[in-house]
Scaffold this active site. Structure first.
Site, PDB file in Angstrom:
ATOM      1  N   SER A   8      -4.316   6.062  -8.205  1.00 64.98           N
ATOM      2  CA  SER A   8      -3.255   5.952  -8.638  1.00 64.98           C
ATOM      3  C   SER A   8      -2.373   6.979  -8.681  1.00 64.98           C
ATOM      4  O   SER A   8      -2.105   7.717  -9.760  1.00 64.98           O
ATOM      5  CB  SER A   8      -3.079   5.610  -9.302  1.00 64.98           C
ATOM      6  OG  SER A   8      -1.310   4.755  -9.010  1.00 64.98           O
ATOM      7  N   HIS A  33      -2.669   6.699  -3.688  1.00 65.45           N
ATOM      8  CA  HIS A  33      -1.905   5.046  -3.909  1.00 65.45           C
ATOM      9  C   HIS A  33      -0.274   5.846  -4.734  1.00 65.45           C
ATOM     10  O   HIS A  33      -0.846   6.439  -5.857  1.00 65.45           O
ATOM     11  CB  HIS A  33      -2.834   4.395  -5.220  1.00 65.45           C
ATOM     12  CG  HIS A  33      -1.464   2.505  -5.305  1.00 65.45           C
ATOM     13  ND1 HIS A  33      -1.679   1.697  -4.152  1.00 65.45           N
ATOM     14  CD2 HIS A  33      -1.074   2.602  -6.108  1.00 65.45           C
ATOM     15  CE1 HIS A  33      -1.056   0.962  -4.518  1.00 65.45           C
ATOM     16  NE2 HIS A  33      -0.454   1.390  -5.511  1.00 65.45           N
ATOM     17  N   ASP A  35       2.800   4.657  -6.671  1.00 70.84           N
ATOM     18  CA  ASP A  35       3.351   4.474  -6.896  1.00 70.84           C
ATOM     19  C   ASP A  35       5.385   4.490  -6.880  1.00 70.84           C
ATOM     20  O   ASP A  35       5.721   5.150  -7.947  1.00 70.84           O
ATOM     21  CB  ASP A  35       3.212   4.137  -8.558  1.00 70.84           C
ATOM     22  CG  ASP A  35       1.805   3.157  -8.413  1.00 70.84           C
ATOM     23  OD1 ASP A  35       1.359   2.437  -7.870  1.00 70.84           O
ATOM     24  OD2 ASP A  35       1.174   3.522  -9.214  1.00 70.84           O
ATOM     25  N   MET A  37       8.645   3.495  -8.265  1.00 72.99           N
ATOM     26  CA  MET A  37       9.678   2.349  -8.733  1.00 72.99           C
ATOM     27  C   MET A  37      10.697   3.325  -9.160  1.00 72.99           C
ATOM     28  O   MET A  37      10.816   4.397  -9.273  1.00 72.99           O
ATOM     29  CB  MET A  37       8.728   2.257 -10.138  1.00 72.99           C
ATOM     30  CG  MET A  37       7.200   2.376 -10.375  1.00 72.99           C
ATOM     31  SD  MET A  37       6.782   1.827 -11.884  1.00 72.99           S
ATOM     32  CE  MET A  37       5.005   1.738 -11.228  1.00 72.99           C
ATOM     33  N   HIS A  66       3.758   2.648  -2.251  1.00 72.54           N
ATOM     34  CA  HIS A  66       3.829   1.291  -2.949  1.00 72.54           C
ATOM     35  C   HIS A  66       5.254   0.850  -3.688  1.00 72.54           C
ATOM     36  O   HIS A  66       5.467   1.660  -4.631  1.00 72.54           O
ATOM     37  CB  HIS A  66       2.867   1.152  -4.401  1.00 72.54           C
ATOM     38  CG  HIS A  66       2.623  -0.452  -4.775  1.00 72.54           C
ATOM     39  ND1 HIS A  66       2.026  -0.224  -5.959  1.00 72.54           N
ATOM     40  CD2 HIS A  66       3.407  -2.098  -4.163  1.00 72.54           C
ATOM     41  CE1 HIS A  66       2.204  -2.243  -6.199  1.00 72.54           C
ATOM     42  NE2 HIS A  66       3.641  -2.902  -5.122  1.00 72.54           N
ATOM     43  N   MET A  68       7.595  -0.335  -5.150  1.00 77.76           N
ATOM     44  CA  MET A  68       8.618  -1.372  -6.305  1.00 77.76           C
ATOM     45  C   MET A  68       9.766  -0.525  -6.623  1.00 77.76           C
ATOM     46  O   MET A  68      10.128  -0.683  -7.362  1.00 77.76           O
ATOM     47  CB  MET A  68       7.165  -0.839  -7.807  1.00 77.76           C
ATOM     48  CG  MET A  68       5.618  -1.424  -7.463  1.00 77.76           C
ATOM     49  SD  MET A  68       4.766  -1.641  -8.753  1.00 77.76           S
ATOM     50  CE  MET A  68       4.544   0.084  -8.227  1.00 77.76           C
ATOM     51  N   MET A 143      -1.241  -7.872  -7.273  1.00 77.63           N
ATOM     52  CA  MET A 143      -1.361  -6.974  -8.399  1.00 77.63           C
ATOM     53  C   MET A 143      -1.710  -7.560  -9.930  1.00 77.63           C
ATOM     54  O   MET A 143      -1.778  -9.073  -9.911  1.00 77.63           O
ATOM     55  CB  MET A 143       0.286  -7.117  -8.966  1.00 77.63           C
ATOM     56  CG  MET A 143       1.143  -6.301  -7.541  1.00 77.63           C
ATOM     57  SD  MET A 143       0.290  -4.526  -8.508  1.00 77.63           S
ATOM     58  CE  MET A 143       1.201  -4.223 -10.031  1.00 77.63           C
ATOM     59  N   ASP A 181      -4.450  -3.795  -7.849  1.00 83.36           N
ATOM     60  CA  ASP A 181      -3.782  -2.873  -8.326  1.00 83.36           C
ATOM     61  C   ASP A 181      -3.541  -3.368  -9.507  1.00 83.36           C
ATOM     62  O   ASP A 181      -2.793  -4.278  -9.911  1.00 83.36           O
ATOM     63  CB  ASP A 181      -2.449  -2.544  -7.006  1.00 83.36           C
ATOM     64  CG  ASP A 181      -2.313  -1.100  -8.075  1.00 83.36           C
ATOM     65  OD1 ASP A 181      -2.291  -0.863  -9.483  1.00 83.36           O
ATOM     66  OD2 ASP A 181      -0.656  -1.126  -8.190  1.00 83.36           O
TER      67      ASP A 181
END
Length: 226
Positions: A8, A33, A35, A37, A66, A68, A143, A181
């Site tokens: 990540s 990966h 993230d 957000m 990913h 979010m 998750m 994850d």
């Protein structure tokens, strides 16, 4: 299907990002990966398409974004254009009355763009939510922490979702890659692998370790220890 390791990038040292990504690739990681957000869907703010594009220019590894965020469909094309090879989004981002329509539109767009299609499932969300979409998916991301911050402890009760989603996929005659994850490290990896995970996402466990390549190798060996 052998286990893949997906470091990540959020836990990497962004001041040495090119070195960090090169290290991950040389150590045998197959996926990065990312993230994303928005400080709304989750209580943290990270990066957007511009950083994904910068990462794309630094590595040949596959990039899994990913999302979010509350409006994944609104920003989808920006992440596709930035070079994401796969996108995971959350059904929890949508109101129930519009969830199916918006999720299906995202999956159709990802297929059209040749980008991997994934849905991520929060710890408190029943994995059955993804069942109607399994025939359109390439992957499901389980998750095992509440999304938003790294370094949390793995919620072991979430691991049963792996076998549940794989059983339903088998019933439908489709093959799904299932990633985990949250809280994945050298202490938990064997349990996660034994539960049937195909992809292990790890951030701080890799990038904050004294010897990150050794951690990547150790995570991969969890498959044989499972």
């Amino acid at each position: 299907m052998s286990i893949k390791i997906a470091p990540s990038v959020l836990s990497a040292d962004f001041g040495r990002l090119a070195e960090e990504l090169a290290m991950a690739e040389q150590a045998g990681a197959e996926v990065l990966h990312l993230d994303v957000m928005d400080a709304h869907f989750v209580p943290n703010l990270t990066f957007g398409p511009m950083i994904v594009k910068a990462i794309r220019n630094l590595t040949g590894l596959k990039l899994d974004a990913h999302l979010m965020i509350t409006e994944p469909d609104t920003y989808l094309d920006a992440f596709i254009e930035a070079g994401a090879d796969a996108v995971d989004f959350h059904l929890e981002a949508f109101e129930p009355s519009e969830r199916q329509q918006r999720a299906t539109a995202i999956l159709d767009r990802l297929k059209e763009a040749g980008v991997g299609r994934g849905i991520a499932v929060n710890p408190d969300t029943p994995v059955e939510w993804v069942y109607p979409y399994l025939e359109q998916l390439d992957s499901v991301l389980i998750m095992t922490v509440h999304p938003g911050f790294g370094g949390q402890k793995l919620i072991t009760e979430c691991l049963e979702k792996i076998s549940l989603v794989k059983a339903e996929a088998a019933r439908l005659g489709v093959e799904i890659s299932v990633g985990v994850d949250g809280g994945v490290n050298l202490e938990t990896a064997a349990e996660v692998a034994a539960a049937g995970a195909d992809v292990l996402v790890a951030g701080s466990a890799i990038f904050h370790a004294p010897d990150p390549p050794a951690v990547i190798r150790g995570l991969r060996s969890a498959e044989t220890a499972a």
